[in-house]
Design a protein around this motif. Structure first.
Motif, PDB file in Angstrom:
ATOM      1  N   ARG A   1       0.821  -1.203   0.000  1.00 22.08           N
ATOM      2  CA  ARG A   1       0.000   0.000   0.000  1.00 22.08           C
ATOM      3  C   ARG A   1       0.857   1.256   0.000  1.00 22.08           C
ATOM      4  N   LEU A   2       0.251   2.346  -0.458  1.00 23.46           N
ATOM      5  CA  LEU A   2       0.899   3.658  -0.436  1.00 23.46           C
ATOM      6  C   LEU A   2       0.427   4.396   0.805  1.00 23.46           C
ATOM      7  N   MET A   3       1.358   4.986   1.561  1.00 23.58           N
ATOM      8  CA  MET A   3       1.048   5.698   2.799  1.00 23.58           C
ATOM      9  C   MET A   3       1.471   7.155   2.640  1.00 23.58           C
ATOM     10  N   THR A   4       0.650   8.089   3.119  1.00 22.91           N
ATOM     11  CA  THR A   4       0.956   9.502   2.939  1.00 22.91           C
ATOM     12  C   THR A   4       0.132  10.354   3.905  1.00 22.91           C
ATOM     13  N   PHE A   5       0.502  11.637   4.010  1.00 17.87           N
ATOM     14  CA  PHE A   5      -0.302  12.619   4.747  1.00 17.87           C
ATOM     15  C   PHE A   5      -1.237  13.383   3.804  1.00 17.87           C
ATOM     16  N   HIS A   6      -1.138  13.133   2.491  1.00 19.75           N
ATOM     17  CA  HIS A   6      -2.024  13.780   1.538  1.00 19.75           C
ATOM     18  C   HIS A   6      -3.397  13.115   1.573  1.00 19.75           C
ATOM     19  N   ASP A   7      -4.434  13.898   1.309  1.00 15.48           N
ATOM     20  CA  ASP A   7      -5.808  13.405   1.348  1.00 15.48           C
ATOM     21  C   ASP A   7      -6.069  12.526   0.125  1.00 15.48           C
ATOM     22  N   LEU A   8      -6.100  11.230   0.317  1.00 11.15           N
ATOM     23  CA  LEU A   8      -6.326  10.304  -0.790  1.00 11.15           C
ATOM     24  C   LEU A   8      -7.804  10.183  -1.153  1.00 11.15           C
ATOM     25  N   GLU A   9      -8.681  10.759  -0.319  1.00 11.45           N
ATOM     26  CA  GLU A   9     -10.107  10.740  -0.648  1.00 11.45           C
ATOM     27  C   GLU A   9     -10.475  11.843  -1.631  1.00 11.45           C
TER      28      GLU A   9
ATOM     29  N   PRO B   1     -10.642  13.307  -5.055  1.00 14.19           N
ATOM     30  CA  PRO B   1     -10.489  12.771  -6.417  1.00 14.19           C
ATOM     31  C   PRO B   1      -9.537  13.589  -7.283  1.00 14.19           C
ATOM     32  N   GLU B   2      -9.272  14.819  -6.885  1.00 14.07           N
ATOM     33  CA  GLU B   2      -8.333  15.658  -7.631  1.00 14.07           C
ATOM     34  C   GLU B   2      -7.009  15.805  -6.888  1.00 14.07           C
ATOM     35  N   GLY B   3      -6.764  14.946  -5.914  1.00 10.11           N
ATOM     36  CA  GLY B   3      -5.536  15.015  -5.139  1.00 10.11           C
ATOM     37  C   GLY B   3      -4.312  14.713  -5.975  1.00 10.11           C
ATOM     38  N   VAL B   4      -3.162  15.106  -5.450  1.00  4.30           N
ATOM     39  CA  VAL B   4      -1.928  14.980  -6.209  1.00  4.30           C
ATOM     40  C   VAL B   4      -1.513  13.526  -6.412  1.00  4.30           C
ATOM     41  N   LEU B   5      -2.057  12.607  -5.596  1.00  7.08           N
ATOM     42  CA  LEU B   5      -1.720  11.184  -5.730  1.00  7.08           C
ATOM     43  C   LEU B   5      -2.855  10.362  -6.343  1.00  7.08           C
ATOM     44  N   ALA B   6      -3.893  11.028  -6.811  1.00  3.92           N
ATOM     45  CA  ALA B   6      -5.064  10.317  -7.328  1.00  3.92           C
ATOM     46  C   ALA B   6      -4.728   9.444  -8.524  1.00  3.92           C
TER      47      ALA B   6
ATOM     48  N   ILE C   1      -3.290   5.633  -7.299  1.00  3.87           N
ATOM     49  CA  ILE C   1      -3.924   4.775  -6.295  1.00  3.87           C
ATOM     50  C   ILE C   1      -5.268   4.261  -6.786  1.00  3.87           C
ATOM     51  N   ASP C   2      -5.744   3.212  -6.119  1.00  2.00           N
ATOM     52  CA  ASP C   2      -7.090   2.694  -6.338  1.00  2.00           C
ATOM     53  C   ASP C   2      -8.005   3.383  -5.339  1.00  2.00           C
ATOM     54  N   GLU C   3      -8.846   4.296  -5.818  1.00  2.00           N
ATOM     55  CA  GLU C   3      -9.661   5.120  -4.924  1.00  2.00           C
ATOM     56  C   GLU C   3     -10.644   4.301  -4.092  1.00  2.00           C
ATOM     57  N   ASN C   4     -10.922   3.076  -4.496  1.00  2.00           N
ATOM     58  CA  ASN C   4     -11.868   2.230  -3.754  1.00  2.00           C
ATOM     59  C   ASN C   4     -11.229   1.545  -2.553  1.00  2.00           C
TER      60      ASN C   4
END
Length: 592
Positions: A327-335, A337-342, A345-348
Motif C-alpha cells: 500500500r501507499l502511505m501519505t499525509f495527503h488526502d487520498l479521498e 479525487p483531484e488530489g496529487v496522488l489520485a 492509487i485505487d480510490e476504492n
C-alpha cells in the motif's frame, strides 16, 4: 456469522496499529486466514481464535463473541471502568469518575460505572451490579480502610468475582487504586501493583490510569547518551546530579535550567492515508503474479499527471509518500479525487487511519517519522536552504550570487546578524567556502516526538556544492569547539528562527494536506541543585550574548584557518580559483 464481524475485526486491528503479518507473528493465526475473516470469506471462527485476537487488540472478548453469534447482544452500553468502592468514599470516587469522564478514547468520552448513577429505584441491585461487572472493560478496586472493613459483603463480592475467572489477573482487568493509607490489604491483592491516588499524588496517579483505559502502551524510561529520560520527557535528575556533583561536598539548593537541542512537537498530522496502488501500474512477473511498481515509476506517473493537467511548472512538486507492504502511505488526502496522488492509487481502497492508533506499532511509527522527515526537507527547501544529497538530513545555506551571505534574525527580542556562507580567501584566491548547516530530523524519545537539530559547517567548493574527501570532517571538527549551555541555546534558537521563517507563533510545517506544529522553546531539564553564584537567565541574556557568540565563532574559525592555510596552499593543485570582491564592499544582508 453476521457480516459485521469481519469489519469489527479489521477496525480493531487498525486501531491497534498492526498489520496482518504482525498479528500472525503474535498469535500464530495465519495471515491468509485473518484476511479471509476480515473479508467475510471465512466463517465461524472458534472462540479460542476470537480470544487471542481480543487479547492482542485489547478489546472486550465478549464483543467479538456477541458479533460472531456465540453470546447474546448487549442491551446497555459498555462502561470503561467499574468503580468498586465503599459508600463511605463517595466524595473521592465522584471526583475520580468526573476526572476520567472528562477524557476521551477513540473519539468518545471515557465512561465509568457507579451504583448511584446506574441503579434506578425498583431495579434489582444484585442484577445491575452483576451487569455492570460483566459489561465493564476494567474493574477498579478503590482501596481504603473502609473498603476492606465493609461488613455488607458487597465490596468483597465485587473483587472476588473478577479473580474467580482470572485468579492471577493475567488479563489485567482488575485495577487496584490506592486512595487512602491501607493498614490491611487482602493477601490475594498484595502482589498487584497499585496506582497511587492519595492526596497530592492524585494527578500523577490519574496520568498512569488513563493510558490503561485508552489501551496505550506503558511509557518506558529510555537511556540516551548515558542519561535516563523519564516518561515525562525530562532527564532524570539522579544521573545528572551524579555526574555534576563534587566529591565530598553538597550542591547548592538552587534551580538550574539546562537546554538541549530538541524542539518538542506539539501536534502531529491527525491522519495517515493509505491506499492500494492502481491496478494499471502493477506489473506481472514470470509466474503471472502482480508486482508493485518501483517508486521511480510511481513518481514518473505523478509528474506526467501534473503535466497533462496543465499544472504550471513552478507549481509542480513531488508529494511525500512511502510504500508499505502493498500500500501507499501519505499525509495527503487520498479521498480527494483531484488530489496529487489520485493518478497512482485505487480510490476504492482508501483508508483513513487516526495517527494516535497508527504510531503505537513500532514499524508504523518509523514510517511516520520517515514521512515527517520528508516534510521537514521540503519545508527547509522552500525556505531557501540547500538539501544536501551527500548526507541524509543535512541542510545548509548557500552563497548569495557568489558573495558572502549574512542573515538577520531575532534570538529573543532584539535583532542580530550571522554570517552563514563565507569564502575562505588567501592572497585574493578562494580556497573553499564555509557554509553554516545542520542535521535536522525527527526522533522519537521517551514517548514523544522531537525535531533534533545538530549544527555543523559544510565545506563547499563554490558556495553551494559540497566538497568531499577524508579531511572534510576533521577540518569541521577543528572549527567547532566545546560549547556551553548558552552556545547550545544560541544554535537552537537560530535554527528555530530558520524553521519558523521569521514569523511569530509556533513552527508550522506543511505535511501533505495537513500540518505539523512544533514548539519554539527547546526542551530543557530543570535541576533542583547547582551553583548559587552561577545562576543566569540564559533566555533573557541571549539577545546580548548572540553577537558575542557569533563573533567568537568567527574568531575561532579564523584562528584555525590561519594555522592551517599554509598547509592547504601546498596541497592545492593548479585548479582555477575565483577572484573575490572584498567582503566589506558587497556583503549582502537579508532578514530571516
Amino acid at each position: 456469522m453476521p457480516e459485521t464481524l469481519g469489519s469489527e475485526l479489521r477496525k480493531a486491528r487498525i486501531a491497534a496499529g498492526m498489520t496482518l503479518r504482525a498479528v500472525q507473528s503474535s498469535t500464530g493465526i495465519s495471515n491468509a486466514y485473518l484476511s479471509q475473516l476480515e473479508t467475510a470469506k471465512a466463517e465461524n471462527p472458534s472462540p479460542a481464535v476470537l480470544r487471542k485476537l481480543a487479547d492482542l487488540y485489547k478489546v472486550r472478548y465478549e464483543s467479538f463473541l456477541t458479533t460472531a453469534g456465540y453470546a447474546p447482544d448487549a442491551s446497555l452500553p459498555t462502561r470503561d471502568l467499574f468503580l468498586s468502592h465503599s459508600s463511605k468514599d463517595k466524595s473521592v470516587v465522584r471526583e475520580l469518575a468526573a476526572a476520567i469522564e472528562a477524557e476521551t478514547f477513540n473519539g468518545r468520552a471515557l465512561t465509568t460505572w457507579i451504583d448511584e448513577a446506574e441503579i434506578r429505584p425498583r431495579e434489582s441491585i444484585p442484577g445491575k451490579v452483576t451487569e455492570g461487572l460483566e459489561k465493564s472493560r476494567f474493574i477498579a478496586v478503590v482501596m481504603t480502610p473502609a473498603y476492606f472493613e465493609s461488613t455488607s459483603g458487597w465490596t468483597d463480592a465485587e473483587w472476588h468475582s473478577v479473580l474467580h475467572t482470572d485468579p492471577d489477573n493475567r488479563r489485567s482487568r482488575l485495577l487496584p487504586l490506592l486512595v487512602a493509607d491501607c493498614p490491611f490489604v487482602p493477601f490475594l491483592l498484595r502482589h498487584l501493583k497499585a496506582i497511587d491516588l492519595r492526596g497530592e499524588r492524585f494527578t500523577e496517579g490519574l496520568s498512569q490510569l488513563l493510558p490503561i483505559l485508552r489501551n496505550e502502551p506503558l511509557p518506558r524510561p529510555v537511556m540516551h547518551r548515558g542519561q535516563l529520560i523519564t516518561a515525562g520527557g525530562r532527564i532524570d535528575r539522579a544521573t545528572l546530579i551524579a555526574e555534576r556533583a563534587v566529591p565530598e561536598s553538597d550542591p547548592d539548593v538552587v534551580t538550574e535550567t539546562l537546554y538541549c537541542n530538541l524542539l518538542p512537537i506539539e501536534r502531529l498530522p491527525r491522519y495517515v492515508y493509505s491506499a492500494a496502488i492502481a491496478s494499471d501500474l502493477m506489473r506481472p512477473n514470470a509466474q503471472g503474479e502482480s508486482l508493485l511498481p518501483s517508486k521511480n515509476r510511481i513518481k514518473q506517473v505523478i509528474r506526467a499527471a501534473q503535466e497533462s493537467e496543465g499544472t504550471e511548472p513552478e507549481r509542480r512538486f513531488m508529494p511525500a509518500f512511502r510504500l508499505y507492504e502493498d500500500r501507499l502511505m501519505t499525509f495527503h488526502d487520498l479521498e480527494d479525487p483531484e488530489g496529487v496522488l489520485a493518478s497512482v492509487i485505487d480510490e476504492n481502497t482508501v483508508e483513513v487511519i487516526d495517527m494516535a492508533s497508527f504510531i503505537r506499532h513500532e514499524d508504523l511509527r518509523k514510517l511516520v517519522i520517515s514521512l515527517l522527515n520528508m516534510a521537514i526537507s521540503r519545508h527547509l527547501g522552500r525556505a531557501g536552504l540547500v538539501i544536501d544529497e551527500e548526507k541524509q538530513g543535512r541542510f545548509f545555506f548557500a552563497d548569495r550570487d557568489g558573495q558572502a551571505r549574512v542573515i538577520t534574525w531575532t534570538p529573543r527580542k532584539k535583532k542580530a546578524v550571522r554570517t552563514v556562507a563565507k569564502p575562505v580567501v588567501k592572497d585574493d584566491r578562494v580556497l573553499f567556502w564555509r557554509n553554516l548547516g545542520a542535521y535536522v530530523q525527527i526522533i522519537f524519545l521517551a514517548n514523544h516526538f522531537y525535531i533534533q537539530v545538530l549544527p555543523t559547517w559544510v565545506i563547499t567548493t563554490d558556495g553551494h556544492t559540497p566538497a568531499t574527501g577524508p579531511d572534510i570532517g576533521r577540518k569541521v571538527i577543528k572549527w567547532t569547539g566545546p560549547e556551553r549551555n548558552m552556545q547550545v541555546l544560541f544554535h537552537i534558537r537560530f535554527w528555530t528562527s530558520v524553521l519558523r521563517g521569521g514569523k511569530g507563533g509556533p513552527i508550522a510545517l506543511r505535511a501533505g494536506d495537513q500540518f505539523l506544529e512544533v514548539a519554539t522553546a527547546p526542551a530543557h531539564v530543570q535541576l533542583p541543585f547547582g551553583i548559587a553564584s552561577d545562576q543566569r537567565d540564559l533566555m533573557r541574556l541571549l539577545d546580548e550574548e548572540a553577537p558575542v557568540i557569533a563573533a567568537e565563532e568567527e574568531e575561532r574559525a579564523e584562528i584555525v584557518l590561519d594555522a592551517s592555510l599554509d598547509e592547504e596552499l601546498e596541497e592545492l593543485d593548479d585548479a582555477e580559483v575565483v577572484e573575490m570582491v572584498p567582503l566589506d564592499e558587497e556583503t549582502t544582508d537579508e532578514t530571516q
